[in-house]
Design an enzyme around this catalytic site. Structure first.
Site, PDB file in Angstrom:
ATOM      1  N   ASN A  85       0.829  -1.195   0.000  1.00  0.00           N
ATOM      2  CA  ASN A  85       0.000   0.000   0.000  1.00  0.00           C
ATOM      3  C   ASN A  85       0.871   1.255   0.000  1.00  0.00           C
ATOM      4  O   ASN A  85       2.087   1.183   0.123  1.00  0.00           O
ATOM      5  CB  ASN A  85      -0.955  -0.021   1.197  1.00  0.00           C
ATOM      6  CG  ASN A  85      -2.266   0.683   0.910  1.00  0.00           C
ATOM      7  OD1 ASN A  85      -2.307   1.659   0.164  1.00  0.00           O
ATOM      8  ND2 ASN A  85      -3.339   0.185   1.500  1.00  0.00           N
ATOM      9  N   HIS A 115      23.317  -0.040  11.230  1.00  0.00           N
ATOM     10  CA  HIS A 115      24.492   0.820  11.315  1.00  0.00           C
ATOM     11  C   HIS A 115      25.398   0.377  12.460  1.00  0.00           C
ATOM     12  O   HIS A 115      24.944  -0.254  13.413  1.00  0.00           O
ATOM     13  CB  HIS A 115      24.060   2.279  11.486  1.00  0.00           C
ATOM     14  CG  HIS A 115      23.237   2.765  10.342  1.00  0.00           C
ATOM     15  ND1 HIS A 115      23.778   3.080   9.125  1.00  0.00           N
ATOM     16  CD2 HIS A 115      21.904   2.938  10.222  1.00  0.00           C
ATOM     17  CE1 HIS A 115      22.817   3.459   8.304  1.00  0.00           C
ATOM     18  NE2 HIS A 115      21.662   3.374   8.944  1.00  0.00           N
ATOM     19  N   THR A 165      11.252  -7.184  15.700  1.00  0.00           N
ATOM     20  CA  THR A 165      12.691  -7.296  15.939  1.00  0.00           C
ATOM     21  C   THR A 165      13.172  -8.737  15.939  1.00  0.00           C
ATOM     22  O   THR A 165      14.372  -8.983  15.945  1.00  0.00           O
ATOM     23  CB  THR A 165      13.059  -6.659  17.295  1.00  0.00           C
ATOM     24  OG1 THR A 165      12.374  -7.361  18.337  1.00  0.00           O
ATOM     25  CG2 THR A 165      12.685  -5.181  17.332  1.00  0.00           C
ATOM     26  N   ARG A 180       5.120  -8.612  20.103  1.00  0.00           N
ATOM     27  CA  ARG A 180       4.987  -9.797  20.948  1.00  0.00           C
ATOM     28  C   ARG A 180       3.779 -10.610  20.471  1.00  0.00           C
ATOM     29  O   ARG A 180       2.818 -10.061  19.907  1.00  0.00           O
ATOM     30  CB  ARG A 180       4.842  -9.398  22.418  1.00  0.00           C
ATOM     31  CG  ARG A 180       3.574  -8.656  22.708  1.00  0.00           C
ATOM     32  CD  ARG A 180       3.521  -8.054  24.114  1.00  0.00           C
ATOM     33  NE  ARG A 180       2.256  -7.407  24.359  1.00  0.00           N
ATOM     34  CZ  ARG A 180       1.851  -6.275  23.805  1.00  0.00           C
ATOM     35  NH1 ARG A 180       2.583  -5.662  22.920  1.00  0.00           N
ATOM     36  NH2 ARG A 180       0.668  -5.765  24.106  1.00  0.00           N
TER      37      ARG A 180
END
Length: 185
Positions: A85, A115, A165, A180
């Site tokens: 989208n 980084h 993550t 979660r």
């Protein structure tokens, strides 16, 4: 023998993103993205012509709404019927594979670049690229962020605004920051 920064990037090694050759490749991607984002929708179709050519692979019926942004393009692989989208950003310093029938809501962001943690090395442009894989028939809600090195399984759901993550198992729903599990199966 000295490896090019592109070879280091592709090999999952630390590389310098401020390299001229990588800058030229980002320029090609910027041109393709500009064309895609500025063509009238009926002329653009599912993908602007230059963007379609640039991407690593495009399955039948895959569609990217404008505006869109990517870093290189050649590391993006879209399965058949995939839909991105408006406002999606993919910083594809590593391969990003998005499975068939997968839906990305508005403003979803996928970041493959990580980084360096040391400020001086970060300022020198040192980063490492980590791939992202998203399975078939997955739904990523609007404004979700997917970090490099993450795999999201088939049929999973990522709630709007989630920050992913870690890997997400197939047929699992995740929400929040960091994401979660709220439902399995």
């Amino acid at each position: 023998m000295v490896q090019s920064e592109r070879a280091k990037m592709a090999g999952g090694e630390w590389y310098t993103c401020l390299d001229d050759d990588l800058g030229a490749l980002r320029g090609l991607a910027a041109d393709a993205v500009f064309e895609h984002n500025t063509l009238p929708p009926r002329r653009r179709g599912n993908l602007g012509p230059a963007l379609r050519t640039l991407l690593g692979g495009v399955g039948e019926g895959a569609r990217i709404e404008a505006p869109f942004h990517c870093a290189y393009g050649f590391n993006i692989f879209l399965g058949a019927g995939t839909f991105l989208n408006a406002g999606c950003t993919i910083l594809d310093t590593a391969p990003v594979r998005i499975g068939e029938g997968t839906l990305l809501g508005p403003n979803v962001q996928i970041y493959c670049a990580e980084h360096h943690k040391e400020a001086a090395r970060r300022q020198a442009g040192l980063e490492i690229a980590k791939p992202v894989t998203i399975g078939d028939n997955t739904w990523i809600g609007g404004s979700a962020v997917v970090l490099g090195g993450v795999s999201i399984g088939e049929g999973a759901i990522v709630g709007a605004g989630a920050v992913v993550t870690r890997d997400v198992a197939a047929h699992t729903t995740v929400v929040g920051n960091p994401a979660r599990v709220v439902r399995r199966g």
